[in-house]
Write a protein that holds these residues in place. Structure first.
Motif, PDB file in Angstrom:
ATOM      1  N   UNK A   1       3.156  16.515  16.017  1.00  0.00           N
ATOM      2  CA  UNK A   1       2.560  15.200  16.321  1.00  0.00           C
ATOM      3  C   UNK A   1       1.438  14.890  15.325  1.00  0.00           C
ATOM      4  N   UNK A   2       0.621  15.902  15.026  1.00  0.00           N
ATOM      5  CA  UNK A   2      -0.499  15.708  14.091  1.00  0.00           C
ATOM      6  C   UNK A   2       0.016  15.296  12.713  1.00  0.00           C
ATOM      7  N   UNK A   3       1.053  15.971  12.272  1.00  0.00           N
ATOM      8  CA  UNK A   3       1.616  15.639  10.946  1.00  0.00           C
ATOM      9  C   UNK A   3       2.138  14.202  10.924  1.00  0.00           C
ATOM     10  N   UNK A   4       2.815  13.834  12.004  1.00  0.00           N
ATOM     11  CA  UNK A   4       3.394  12.480  12.051  1.00  0.00           C
ATOM     12  C   UNK A   4       2.294  11.423  12.082  1.00  0.00           C
ATOM     13  N   UNK A   5       1.287  11.693  12.890  1.00  0.00           N
ATOM     14  CA  UNK A   5       0.178  10.726  12.975  1.00  0.00           C
ATOM     15  C   UNK A   5      -0.517  10.614  11.622  1.00  0.00           C
ATOM     16  N   UNK A   6      -0.769  11.766  11.004  1.00  0.00           N
ATOM     17  CA  UNK A   6      -1.439  11.771   9.691  1.00  0.00           C
ATOM     18  C   UNK A   6      -0.609  11.013   8.664  1.00  0.00           C
ATOM     19  N   UNK A   7       0.669  11.286   8.663  1.00  0.00           N
ATOM     20  CA  UNK A   7       1.568  10.613   7.718  1.00  0.00           C
ATOM     21  C   UNK A   7       1.528   9.103   7.882  1.00  0.00           C
ATOM     22  N   UNK A   8       1.547   8.680   9.142  1.00  0.00           N
ATOM     23  CA  UNK A   8       1.515   7.238   9.386  1.00  0.00           C
ATOM     24  C   UNK A   8       0.169   6.638   8.991  1.00  0.00           C
ATOM     25  N   UNK A   9      -0.875   7.406   9.235  1.00  0.00           N
ATOM     26  CA  UNK A   9      -2.202   6.892   8.862  1.00  0.00           C
ATOM     27  C   UNK A   9      -2.306   6.699   7.351  1.00  0.00           C
ATOM     28  N   UNK A  10      -1.803   7.677   6.604  1.00  0.00           N
ATOM     29  CA  UNK A  10      -1.805   7.571   5.136  1.00  0.00           C
ATOM     30  C   UNK A  10      -0.979   6.360   4.696  1.00  0.00           C
ATOM     31  N   UNK A  11       0.187   6.208   5.358  1.00  0.00           N
ATOM     32  CA  UNK A  11       1.084   5.119   4.994  1.00  0.00           C
ATOM     33  C   UNK A  11       0.415   3.752   5.231  1.00  0.00           C
ATOM     34  N   UNK A  12      -0.118   3.626   6.450  1.00  0.00           N
ATOM     35  CA  UNK A  12      -0.705   2.317   6.771  1.00  0.00           C
ATOM     36  C   UNK A  12      -1.994   2.047   5.993  1.00  0.00           C
ATOM     37  N   UNK A  13      -2.682   3.142   5.669  1.00  0.00           N
ATOM     38  CA  UNK A  13      -3.865   2.982   4.827  1.00  0.00           C
ATOM     39  C   UNK A  13      -3.467   2.339   3.499  1.00  0.00           C
ATOM     40  N   UNK A  14      -2.367   2.802   2.974  1.00  0.00           N
ATOM     41  CA  UNK A  14      -1.880   2.244   1.703  1.00  0.00           C
ATOM     42  C   UNK A  14      -1.359   0.829   1.894  1.00  0.00           C
ATOM     43  N   UNK A  15      -0.571   0.657   2.956  1.00  0.00           N
ATOM     44  CA  UNK A  15       0.053  -0.647   3.162  1.00  0.00           C
ATOM     45  C   UNK A  15      -0.988  -1.768   3.339  1.00  0.00           C
ATOM     46  N   UNK A  16      -2.076  -1.383   3.947  1.00  0.00           N
ATOM     47  CA  UNK A  16      -3.099  -2.413   4.200  1.00  0.00           C
ATOM     48  C   UNK A  16      -4.229  -2.404   3.171  1.00  0.00           C
ATOM     49  N   UNK A  17      -4.036  -1.650   2.115  1.00  0.00           N
ATOM     50  CA  UNK A  17      -5.068  -1.670   1.062  1.00  0.00           C
ATOM     51  C   UNK A  17      -4.766  -2.845   0.123  1.00  0.00           C
ATOM     52  N   UNK A  18      -5.724  -3.747   0.050  1.00  0.00           N
ATOM     53  CA  UNK A  18      -5.521  -4.959  -0.776  1.00  0.00           C
ATOM     54  C   UNK A  18      -6.193  -4.786  -2.154  1.00  0.00           C
ATOM     55  N   UNK A  19      -5.821  -5.698  -3.033  1.00  0.00           N
ATOM     56  CA  UNK A  19      -6.447  -5.699  -4.355  1.00  0.00           C
ATOM     57  C   UNK A  19      -7.893  -6.179  -4.252  1.00  0.00           C
ATOM     58  N   UNK A  20      -8.632  -5.998  -5.338  1.00  0.00           N
ATOM     59  CA  UNK A  20     -10.056  -6.383  -5.282  1.00  0.00           C
ATOM     60  C   UNK A  20     -10.232  -7.909  -5.257  1.00  0.00           C
ATOM     61  N   UNK A  21     -11.223  -8.311  -4.476  1.00  0.00           N
ATOM     62  CA  UNK A  21     -11.596  -9.737  -4.525  1.00  0.00           C
ATOM     63  C   UNK A  21     -12.318 -10.016  -5.853  1.00  0.00           C
ATOM     64  N   UNK A  22     -12.095 -11.175  -6.371  1.00  0.00           N
ATOM     65  CA  UNK A  22     -12.740 -11.489  -7.647  1.00  0.00           C
ATOM     66  C   UNK A  22     -13.344 -12.925  -7.601  1.00  0.00           C
ATOM     67  N   UNK A  23     -14.290 -13.123  -8.449  1.00  0.00           N
ATOM     68  CA  UNK A  23     -14.899 -14.455  -8.497  1.00  0.00           C
ATOM     69  C   UNK A  23     -13.898 -15.436  -9.087  1.00  0.00           C
ATOM     70  N   UNK A  24     -13.646 -16.505  -8.397  1.00  0.00           N
ATOM     71  CA  UNK A  24     -12.652 -17.470  -8.843  1.00  0.00           C
ATOM     72  C   UNK A  24     -13.300 -18.851  -8.958  1.00  0.00           C
ATOM     73  N   UNK A  25     -13.071 -19.468 -10.160  1.00  0.00           N
ATOM     74  CA  UNK A  25     -13.645 -20.797 -10.366  1.00  0.00           C
ATOM     75  C   UNK A  25     -12.882 -21.803  -9.527  1.00  0.00           C
ATOM     76  N   UNK A  26     -13.537 -22.783  -9.001  1.00  0.00           N
ATOM     77  CA  UNK A  26     -12.911 -23.708  -8.072  1.00  0.00           C
ATOM     78  C   UNK A  26     -12.112 -24.798  -8.787  1.00  0.00           C
ATOM     79  N   UNK A  27     -12.228 -24.822 -10.128  1.00  0.00           N
ATOM     80  CA  UNK A  27     -11.430 -25.830 -10.844  1.00  0.00           C
ATOM     81  C   UNK A  27     -10.439 -25.123 -11.757  1.00  0.00           C
ATOM     82  N   UNK A  28      -9.414 -25.892 -12.113  1.00  0.00           N
ATOM     83  CA  UNK A  28      -8.339 -25.359 -12.986  1.00  0.00           C
ATOM     84  C   UNK A  28      -8.961 -24.900 -14.288  1.00  0.00           C
ATOM     85  N   UNK A  29      -8.664 -23.697 -14.715  1.00  0.00           N
ATOM     86  CA  UNK A  29      -9.245 -23.206 -15.963  1.00  0.00           C
ATOM     87  C   UNK A  29      -8.835 -24.091 -17.157  1.00  0.00           C
ATOM     88  N   UNK A  30      -9.804 -24.578 -17.863  1.00  0.00           N
ATOM     89  CA  UNK A  30      -9.514 -25.515 -18.945  1.00  0.00           C
ATOM     90  C   UNK A  30      -8.766 -24.838 -20.084  1.00  0.00           C
TER      91      UNK A  30
END
Lengths: 203, 601
Positions: A26-55
């Motif tokens: 059970x521990x192995x399965x739970x750990x495996x799923x935790x690792x999996x979901x940790x990855x699945x829900x890891x998003x890319x970095x937020x970045x500063x975005x200009x509010x107008x179309x880049x010229x």
């Protein structure tokens, strides 16, 4: 283990060993799923975005229409889900929007990457233009760092939405991120709507 | 236990306790075998699912990218290691403890977890969700609805927990209603209703099969037991029959289709001393004179299927001729071709001998009767003749010359002797037939001697013969017998002694007790009797040597003596030599009862 069940002492031992094995399992399965979901829900970095179309962007802004731009990595497994959601978003927007897909396409890998099935899928989407980004400069200009990053600009070129439109890595389906993008399409937002992006890095 | 669950569904009242117990054993064995087989099937299925997960990950998301650089996607790693972790315990238990309740529940958990992983690896595709229902169907193979319950509970729990914490991972949306898990679980329950029902029906069917098999096995056991019992009875019967055939004092035989015999039992060997007991070899044992008629009747009976009865003689291997009575009756085992005769052979040699003896005895009795009658008839004219002669000698008819009178006296004496002989003959024949041991009484030899010698006193004196009597203890000389018969013996022996003792000779009578016998010896100093003559003295009839008279001696007196002594279970003998003369020795059994009665109390 079960052969030890003949004597009472051995039976107790067998039960203990079995319980330990079960708990370990059970521990192995739970750990495996935790690792999996940790990855699945890891998003890319937020970045500063200009509010107008880049010229300086090579990508042409289409005036009087909502411009929906998505940056993708053609080899990223999560791109498929993002493209699907992108199609839904374009359908929601209808004729008042144009879609643009910027594909990371280093010249060295162009022959291979451009033939990926995902490219065929994108080409089949109506009213979508595909632009290769050989050196990643366009992504840099828009501030996109993760595959699946979608930008929604209104007809004036003001950025209304920035982020991913999938709920987690590689998973299609209705989600809060998509709903935010929809919200940005329906009405101008006083503030930029941002969501996490789930996908491979573009850098 | 599934059996406990199903037990309430089956009417046990219809079954006997033993049958129910047997059915339970069969049912448990079948269920256990089924559980073990399905366990192994799932171990293979889980292994395939594990491989499928790896292949799926390699196909759909083999690598994760960062710009132009790539690395193995976590799906690949997860499909390998997490997949291995999921299937390891169920597969291990399937092989280490096949059929165990825990094993199939662990397998159910593993199967649902593996299904969830596959769904995840395919990006939550709707199509992959069908594997949930496929898994439930596979689990239904166990026919243990509790396994379905475990799997369904796990599915429901997964939906509840993920619905709360990771709704997108299971529902594909980031927000779900609180009852959403129920909708998903309801479909599972919907499938379960049919599957559980199917399981219960299957268990019922298996129970019925077990019940039928138990009844069948029980019936078989009863039949086998009956067969064993009957076989034992048949064996006992055969043994009895064999023993009977071996013990019965006759030969039992069965004919073969060629007329030969198959003989049963040892009596054949006892009868014929011949080891031959089969076929036509018995024909060779038939005595020549009986062979043709015997075989002719035998073949006729065999041909016509009629009874056969024949008395015939056989010559045994030892050369002895035996009379045999053969009887046989026909019996058929179906059709005329299988007609046989079954019968017995009985040794009737003794009966035939008895019949021969009876016939001889009858002839002898007839002869004896004739002789007695003849003697009696002879006696009358002699007595009549003696009366006439006596009247002549007495001068009643007229005076005779002295020489004539002397001749007539001699004639009368001759006639008297002849009458005596006739009386002896009559006595002998009468004694042969009339002696009866039951009429024996106590007889004192001493008294009988004294009584017998009285009639010889004149003759002894005339011839100047000295008589010596030596009698011991008189009371000890008691025998059980007929006084008159013993007296006849004594008179005969005395008469003989007197006849063969010369003038001035000596006759000695000795009587004494010797152990259990009373010994009587009568010795005369007469001439010696030769050995050959001596051996025939007591036989009948014998003609002795001519005496001094002109009439030959017929010797019936000694024969009668022997008859009387034999009837008294005694012995009589004779010894003779030139010095001691001739001695007749009689030994009679002593009468103990009589002696005891005299003993003082």
């Amino acid at each position: 283990m079960f052969a030890l069940q003949n004597k009472p002492t051995h039976k107790v031992l067998a039960v203990i060993l079995f319980a330990v094995a079960y708990l370990g399992w059970i521990a192995m399965i739970v750990t495996g799923h935790m690792v999996l979901f940790e990855y699945e829900f890891s998003s890319g970095p937020f970045c500063n975005t200009k509010r107008i179309w880049p010229i300086k962007a090579k990508l042409q802004f289409v005036g009087e229409k909502q411009n929906i731009v998505m940056f993708i990595h053609p080899m990223c497994p999560c791109t498929g889900a993002s493209v699907t959601e992108f199609q839904y978003l374009l359908r929601e927007a209808g004729a008042k929007a144009v879609g643009k897909v910027v594909v990371m396409m280093p010249p060295k890998y162009e022959s291979d990457w451009s033939t990926q099935p995902i490219m065929s899928t994108i080409r089949r989407i109506r009213h979508v233009s595909i632009t290769n980004d050989p050196d990643g400069s366009e992504a840099q200009k828009f501030g996109a760092e993760t595959s699946g990053h979608v930008f929604v600009y209104d007809g004036r070129g003001v950025l209304q939405f920035s982020g991913g439109i999938t709920g987690m890595r590689g998973h299609e389906g209705d989600n809060a991120n998509f709903q935010k993008a929809e919200t940005a399409l329906r009405a101008r937002q006083s503030s930029l709507l941002q969501t996490p992006v789930f996908g491979c890095s573009l850098r | 236990m599934p059996f406990k669950n199903i037990s309430s569904l089956v009417n046990h009242n219809e079954m006997t306790g033993f049958c129910a117990q047997k059915a339970k054993e069969i049912f448990d064995q079948q269920m256990q075998a089924n559980y073990a087989a399905i366990d192994r099937m799932f171990s293979v299925l889980l292994f395939i699912e594990w491989l499928s997960g790896i292949i799926t990950a390699l196909l759909l998301s083999p690598t994760a990218w960062e710009g132009v650089s790539s690395s193995p996607h976590i799906h690949v790693l997860v499909s390998i290691w997490l997949g291995l972790a999921i299937v390891a315990l169920p597969i291990g238990m399937a092989w280490l403890a096949p059929g165990a309740t825990t094993t199939r529940h662990t397998i159910a958990i593993g199967q649902i977890l593996m299904t969830a992983l596959l769904i995840h690896l395919t990006g939550g595709r709707l199509e992959t969700h069908f594997l949930i229902f496929g898994s439930l169907t596979f689990l239904a193979f166990y026919t243990d609805w509790t396994v379905l319950l475990t799997a369904s509970i796990l599915v429901a729990l997964d939906h509840i927990l993920r619905g709360i914490y990771l709704p997108f991972s299971v529902y594909g949306v980031t927000y779900v209603e609180p009852w959403r898990w129920m909708e998903h679980s309801a479909w599972v329950v919907f499938a379960d209703i049919f599957l559980v029902n199917r399981c219960i029906m299957d268990i019922k069917e298996r129970w019925r099969v077990a019940e039928r098999q138990a009844k069948l096995e029980m019936t078989n056991e009863i039949i086998e037991s009956e067969v064993v019992h009957r076989t034992f009875q048949v064996t006992q019967s055969e043994e009895r029959f064999r023993n009977l055939c071996m013990s019965v004092p006759m030969v039992i035989f069965e004919s073969d289709k060629d007329g030969g015999w198959e003989v049963v039992g040892m009596p054949w060997f006892q009868l014929t001393s011949s080891p031959i007991s089969r076929g036509k070899e018995w024909w060779t044992l038939l005595v020549e004179v009986d062979r043709d008629r015997t075989l002719e009747s035998w073949k006729l009976a065999l041909r016509q299927g009629t009874e056969w009865a024949q008395e015939f003689r056989i010559r045994t291997d030892s050369g002895e001729v035996k009379w045999v009575r053969g009887k046989a009756v026909p019996y058929s085992t179906g059709g005329t071709s299988s007609r046989r005769l079954i019968g017995t052979l009985e040794d009737i040699t003794d009966r035939r001998d008895l019949e021969d003896n009876s016939r001889k005895m009858m002839l002898m009795n007839q002869r004896d009767d004739f002789m007695a009658m003849l003697a009696n008839d002879l006696k009358n004219p002699i007595v009549g003749s003696n009366r006439v002669l006596s009247m002549l000698t007495e001068g009643k008819i007229g005076s005779l010359a002295k020489e004539h009178q002397q001749l007539l006296v001699k004639l009368i004496e001759g006639n008297d002797e002849l009458l005596g002989m006739i009386e002896h003959i009559i006595s002998v024949y009468r004694y042969d037939r009339d002696v009866d041991a039951d009429e024996f009484e106590n007889a004192n030899i001493a008294n009988l001697i004294k009584d017998s010698i009285k009639q010889f006193s004149t003759a002894l004196a005339d011839r100047n013969i000295k008589l010596l009597i030596n009698i011991g203890d008189e009371d000890a000389l008691c025998v059980k017998g007929n006084n008159e018969s013993i007296r006849i013996v004594l008179v005969n022996l005395m008469d003989n002694a007197l006849k063969f003792t010369p003038e001035n000779g000596t006759i000695e009578i000795l009587a004494h007790r010797q152990e259990d016998s009373v010994m009587l010896k009568i010795n005369n100093s007469g001439s010696r009797i030769e050995g050959e003559q001596r051996s025939k003295l007591f036989e009948r009839p014998i003609t002795g040597e001519e005496g001094s008279g002109y009439l030959p001696k017929v010797g019936l007196g000694l024969y009668m003596c022997r008859q009387i002594v034999d009837a008294h279970k005694g012995q009589i003998s004779c010894s003779s030599d030139s010095q001691q003369g001739t001695t007749f020795i009689i030994s009679l059994p002593h009468n103990h009862a009589r002696e005891t009665s005299f003993m003082p109390v």
